[in-house]
Motif scaffolding. Structure first.
Motif, short mmCIF file in Angstrom:
data_model
loop_
_atom_site.label_atom_id
_atom_site.label_comp_id
_atom_site.label_asym_id
_atom_site.label_seq_id
_atom_site.Cartn_x
_atom_site.Cartn_y
_atom_site.Cartn_z
N ALA A 56 0.73 -1.10 0.00
CA ALA A 56 0.23 0.22 -0.06
C ALA A 56 0.93 1.06 0.04
CB ALA A 56 -1.21 0.17 0.97
N LEU A 57 1.56 1.11 0.33
CA LEU A 57 2.90 2.37 0.83
C LEU A 57 2.90 2.54 -0.42
CD1 LEU A 57 4.68 1.73 4.26
CD2 LEU A 57 3.40 4.05 3.45
N GLY A 71 2.20 2.08 -3.38
CA GLY A 71 0.61 2.45 -4.57
C GLY A 71 1.23 3.59 -4.27
N LEU A 72 0.78 4.02 -2.87
CA LEU A 72 0.85 5.97 -2.99
C LEU A 72 1.55 6.32 -3.01
CD1 LEU A 72 -0.80 8.29 -2.06
CD2 LEU A 72 0.51 7.33 0.72
N ALA A 98 1.90 6.10 -7.30
CA ALA A 98 0.40 7.20 -8.20
C ALA A 98 1.11 8.34 -7.76
CB ALA A 98 -0.59 6.75 -6.85
N GLU A 99 1.91 9.14 -6.71
CA GLU A 99 2.05 10.69 -6.10
C GLU A 99 3.16 10.41 -7.13
OE1 GLU A 99 3.70 11.65 -2.65
OE2 GLU A 99 2.89 13.72 -3.53
N TYR A 128 8.70 3.08 6.79
CA TYR A 128 7.41 3.26 7.37
C TYR A 128 7.57 3.45 8.73
CZ TYR A 128 2.79 4.36 7.96
OH TYR A 128 1.10 5.59 8.06
N LEU A 129 6.98 2.09 9.24
CA LEU A 129 6.67 1.97 10.64
C LEU A 129 8.33 2.22 11.53
CD1 LEU A 129 5.79 -1.98 10.55
CD2 LEU A 129 4.36 0.82 11.03
N PHE A 176 6.11 9.05 7.38
CA PHE A 176 5.79 8.37 5.54
C PHE A 176 6.79 9.51 5.25
CE2 PHE A 176 3.75 10.22 2.02
CZ PHE A 176 3.29 9.02 1.73
N ARG A 209 8.68 7.61 1.82
CA ARG A 209 8.80 8.61 1.04
C ARG A 209 9.74 8.78 0.26
NH1 ARG A 209 7.94 13.46 -1.15
NH2 ARG A 209 6.32 13.81 -2.53
N PHE A 231 -7.83 9.27 -8.57
CA PHE A 231 -6.39 8.47 -8.91
C PHE A 231 -5.50 8.43 -7.26
CE2 PHE A 231 -1.92 8.31 -9.52
CZ PHE A 231 -1.85 6.88 -10.37
N LEU A 232 -5.00 9.40 -6.76
CA LEU A 232 -4.62 9.65 -5.60
C LEU A 232 -4.90 9.26 -4.66
CD1 LEU A 232 -1.46 10.87 -5.21
CD2 LEU A 232 -2.60 13.09 -4.89
N ALA A 279 -5.15 5.87 -3.36
CA ALA A 279 -3.72 5.70 -3.42
C ALA A 279 -3.55 5.45 -1.50
CB ALA A 279 -2.15 5.59 -3.78
N LEU A 284 -3.98 2.96 1.63
CA LEU A 284 -3.01 3.02 2.82
C LEU A 284 -3.18 3.33 4.33
CD1 LEU A 284 0.39 2.59 3.44
CD2 LEU A 284 0.32 5.15 3.28
N ALA A 300 -5.43 0.06 4.77
CA ALA A 300 -4.15 -1.20 5.36
C ALA A 300 -3.46 -0.94 6.61
CB ALA A 300 -2.70 -0.78 4.00
N ARG A 318 -9.37 -5.29 3.64
CA ARG A 318 -8.70 -3.96 3.21
C ARG A 318 -9.44 -3.69 1.61
NH1 ARG A 318 -4.25 -1.24 -0.06
NH2 ARG A 318 -4.29 -3.00 -1.97
N PHE A 338 0.57 14.33 4.50
CA PHE A 338 0.33 12.69 4.38
C PHE A 338 -0.48 12.83 5.96
CE2 PHE A 338 0.15 8.45 6.21
CZ PHE A 338 -0.28 8.40 5.74
#
Lengths: 221, 221
Positions: free
Chosen positions: A40-41, A43-44, A47-48, A118-119, A123, A127, B36-37, B40, B44, B47, B66, B123
Motif C-alpha cells: 500500500a505504501l 502504491g501511494l 501514484a503520487e 515507514y514503521l 511516511f 517516501r 486516482f491519487l 492510493a 494505505l 491497510a 481491505r 499525509f
C-alpha cells in the motif's frame, strides 16, 4: 557505516529490518504482514510520483502506468539493484532452490522493507527512500505508451519515424482443435529486423512477435 | 465556521476542495486525477488501520478486509454520512438523473477529497481525517469473517449461537443447456426466515440465498 543503511534509511529498530528480510520459509516473525503494508505504501508513493510528474495524464494513463511501475518484475529489478537477495533469510529448502534470486521473493521482501522504513521512521522518510528507488524506473518513462499493446506501440514507433509498417506472416499452426498454437513472423525494414512470436491465437502470436521487435528496438521494458 | 471544514479538515486551498467535488460532467478541472491519487491514499490508510488493529491477522485476511473496507458501497456510505452528495458539482444531465445519489459518483468524489486534503496539508492531516471516517466501519469489524462465502458465514453465525443449520432446497431450473438458471430457497428456524437465491449453478444460487438470509440477520454489508 554505509553497511547500516543499505536501503537509503538508517533503521533505529534493526529488528524491523530483519523481519522484513525474513521469508516465511525461515519461520516467524516473517515478512508477510509487512509486505501487505508495504504494498500500500509503494502504491501511494508510485501514484503520487506519477501524479506530479505527468500533470496532463488522465486517470486511465496514470492507472496503467502505476501498474507497470509496481509490477513484480519491476520490483525485483529494484531489489536486485539494492542487493536484497544476499540479505534474505530463507528456509533451507528455499535456499537450495535459489529463492534469493526469485522475482516473487525479491519483490515481496522489497515491499516489506518499505513498510519497515515507514514503521521505523514515518511516511516522509519512507517516501524519500522509495522515490529514490523508483527514480531510475521513472527516467524516460513514456506514460502514453504504457498499457498500449505491442502491435500498436510498434506501429507508432515506425510511424513516428516515417518508416514502413511491419509485415506479419503466419508461419504455422499446430496442436489440437482446443489448444492450437500459432507461430507468426514479424518483419520490419528500417532497421531490418525479424522476429517470431507464438500464441494461442493468431493475434496473440502477432503481439508476441511485435513485442520481440520492440525489445530489439527499445531494449527490454 | 463549521461549514468550512465539512470533512474534518480546514482547507487552506479551497480550490482543491472545489476540484475534488467537481464531477467530469461539470467540466474541467474535474476530480478524476485526484480520485486516482486518493484511491492510493485511502488504500494505505485502510491497510495501516487493519495492520495495527489486527496484529495476528495474516496477509490474506488483511487483504480481504481491505478490499471490503475500500469497496464502492462502503465509500458511498461514508460519503453520505459526510453529506458529499449535495456539495457535488455535476453537469445538467447527471444532475437530472440523480448523479449526486449514485454510489460510484459519491465514492469517486470521496477519494478525490482524500487527495485534496493530502495536497493541501500533507499525509499526517490526511491520515487523521480518513481514519475518523473509517472508524465507524471498523467498529465491530470481524476480520476473520471477511471474504468467507455467505454459506460459511451463515453456518458460523448459527453454530456460534447453537441454533439449527440452514436448509437449502432447489426450487427450479430454467434456461438453455449452456445458460441454465437455478433457483434455491434457504430456510432457518431461529429466527424463522426464508429467502430465495438465483444463480448460474446450484452452488451460486445457494450462496445468493444464504447472503439474503445474512442480510436479514446482520443488515446489509
Amino acid at each position: 557505516m554505509a553497511g547500516s543503511d543499505p536501503f537509503g534509511h538508517r533503521f533505529a529498530d534493526q529488528g524491523l529490518l530483519a523481519q522484513a528480510l525474513t521469508h516465511r520459509s525461515a519461520g516467524a516473525p516473517h515478512n508477510e504482514r509487512l509486505e501487505f503494508l508495504g504494498d500500500a505504501l509503494l502504491g501511494l508513493v508510485a501514484a503520487e510520483a506519477l501524479y506530479q510528474r505527468f500533470p496532463r495524464a488522465d486517470e486511465g494513463a496514470l492507472t496503467r502506468a502505476r501498474a507497470e511501475l509496481v509490477r513484480e518484475s519491476t520490483l525485483a529489478r529494484i531489489a536486485r539493484r539494492l542487493d536484497v537477495g544476499p540479505r534474505l533469510m530463507l528456509g533451507p529448502g528455499e535456499m537450495k532452490s535459489g529463492g534469493h534470486r526469485r522475482d516473487s521473493i525479491l519483490s515481496d521482501a522489497l515491499e516489506a522493507v518499505i513498510a519497515a522504513i515507514y514503521l521505523d521512521a514515518g511516511f516522509a522518510a519512507c517516501r524519500i527512500a522509495v522515490l529514490a528507488w523508483l527514480e531510475p524506473e521513472l527516467e524516460g518513462f513514456e506514460i502514453n505508451k504504457v498499457g498500449k499493446d505491442a502491435k500498436t506501440r510498434l506501429q507508432e514507433w515506425l510511424q513516428g519515424r516515417q518508416r514502413p509498417l511491419p509485415l506479419y506472416e503466419l508461419l504455422g499452426e499446430s496442436g489440437d482443435e482446443h489448444a492450437r498454437t500459432f507461430v507468426v513472423a514479424c518483419r520490419i525494414t528500417e532497421p531490418a529486423l525479424a522476429s517470431e512470436g507464438e500464441g494461442g491465437s493468431r493475434r496473440a502470436a502477432e503481439q508476441a512477435a511485435a513485442a520481440a521487435i520492440l525489445e530489439q528496438l527499445e531494449g527490454p521494458r
